[in-house]
Design an enzyme around this catalytic site. Structure first.
Site, mmCIF file in Angstrom:
data_model
loop_
_atom_site.group_PDB
_atom_site.id
_atom_site.type_symbol
_atom_site.label_atom_id
_atom_site.label_comp_id
_atom_site.label_asym_id
_atom_site.label_seq_id
_atom_site.Cartn_x
_atom_site.Cartn_y
_atom_site.Cartn_z
ATOM 1 N N CYS A 2 0.730 -1.047 0.123
ATOM 2 C CA CYS A 2 -0.021 -0.032 0.086
ATOM 3 C C CYS A 2 0.797 1.202 -0.010
ATOM 4 O O CYS A 2 1.715 1.468 0.816
ATOM 5 C CB CYS A 2 -0.975 -0.029 1.214
ATOM 6 S SG CYS A 2 -1.816 1.457 1.364
ATOM 7 N N ASP A 28 -1.605 15.955 -2.188
ATOM 8 C CA ASP A 28 -2.055 15.012 -3.100
ATOM 9 C C ASP A 28 -1.283 15.489 -4.315
ATOM 10 O O ASP A 28 -1.022 16.397 -4.866
ATOM 11 C CB ASP A 28 -3.408 15.418 -3.399
ATOM 12 C CG ASP A 28 -4.292 14.256 -4.339
ATOM 13 O OD1 ASP A 28 -3.696 13.953 -5.332
ATOM 14 O OD2 ASP A 28 -5.114 13.447 -4.041
ATOM 15 N N GLY A 92 -7.307 1.714 -1.809
ATOM 16 C CA GLY A 92 -7.648 0.616 -0.997
ATOM 17 C C GLY A 92 -7.118 0.881 0.601
ATOM 18 O O GLY A 92 -7.042 0.202 1.233
ATOM 19 N N HIS A 95 -8.695 7.549 3.042
ATOM 20 C CA HIS A 95 -8.233 8.788 2.784
ATOM 21 C C HIS A 95 -8.975 9.942 2.897
ATOM 22 O O HIS A 95 -10.045 9.430 2.139
ATOM 23 C CB HIS A 95 -6.985 8.720 1.760
ATOM 24 C CG HIS A 95 -7.559 8.717 0.588
ATOM 25 N ND1 HIS A 95 -7.824 7.305 0.060
ATOM 26 C CD2 HIS A 95 -7.491 9.449 -0.563
ATOM 27 C CE1 HIS A 95 -8.023 7.475 -1.033
ATOM 28 N NE2 HIS A 95 -7.888 8.572 -1.553
ATOM 29 N N HIS A 97 -9.826 13.664 1.463
ATOM 30 C CA HIS A 97 -9.530 14.878 0.275
ATOM 31 C C HIS A 97 -9.924 16.192 0.984
ATOM 32 O O HIS A 97 -11.208 16.393 1.508
ATOM 33 C CB HIS A 97 -10.000 14.884 -0.968
ATOM 34 C CG HIS A 97 -9.427 13.449 -1.675
ATOM 35 N ND1 HIS A 97 -8.310 13.446 -2.509
ATOM 36 C CD2 HIS A 97 -9.841 12.315 -1.758
ATOM 37 C CE1 HIS A 97 -8.148 12.192 -3.168
ATOM 38 N NE2 HIS A 97 -9.204 11.654 -2.597
#
Length: 133
Positions: A2, A28, A92, A95, A97
Site C-alpha cells: 500500500c 495530493d 485501498g 483517506h 481529501h
C-alpha cells in the site's frame, strides 16, 4: 504493498504537512487545486466504518485546521472534504481529501441519467436502520 502505508512508514516520499500517532497528512500528487491535501489514517482500512470514532474525530479536527490554514494562505472561496470508501476507495486505504475551492474552478459532481427517488419511505428506512446501529 500500500502506497499510503509506505508513506506513513517513510518507505515512499511525500510532502508531509502534518502527522500524529494515528494519522498522516500530505499533499495530493494529482491536486484538484493547489493546496489539495490528503489525511490518511495510519491504520490500513478501506472504509471509515472500520475506524474508531476517536480516529474519525481526530481526522475531522485536522481537516478543520487544514481548512482554516488553506483559507489563510490562498484566500479561497470555500473548500471540499471528500472520502470514498469500500470498492470506491481507489488506493485501498481510507483517506480524506481536503482542498481549496474557487468559483469557476471546474470541479463538480456528476450524476447518472436515471432519476432517483427521494421520499419519506426511504428516509424512514434509513432512520430505522440508523437507530438500530
Amino acid at each position: 504493498m500500500c502506497v499510503f502505508c509506505d508513506i506513513a512508514n517513510r518507505k515512499a516520499p511525500a510532502h508531509i504537512i502534518y502527522e500524529n500517532n494515528h494519522l498522516i497528512s500530505f499533499l495530493d500528487i494529482e491536486p484538484i487545486n493547489e493546496g489539495h491535501v490528503l489525511i490518511v489514517p495510519k491504520q490500513h482500512v478501506d472504509s471509515i466504518d472500520e475506524l474508531s470514532d476517536e480516529m474519525l474525530a481526530d481526522i475531522i479536527c485536522v481537516a478543520k485546521n487544514i481548512v482554516v490554514t488553506l483559507r489563510e494562505i490562498y484566500g479561497n472561496d470555500g473548500y471540499s472534504i471528500m472520502q470514498n470508501g469500500g470498492k470506491f476507495c481507489d488506493f485501498g486505504h481510507a483517506h480524506f481529501h481536503v482542498f481549496p475551492r474557487y468559483e469557476q474552478d471546474g470541479f463538480g459532481w456528476t450524476y447518472g441519467a436515471e432519476e432517483k427517488d427521494v421520499n419519506a419511505d426511504i428516509a424512514q428506512r434509513i432512520k430505522k436502520q440508523l437507530e438500530s446501529n
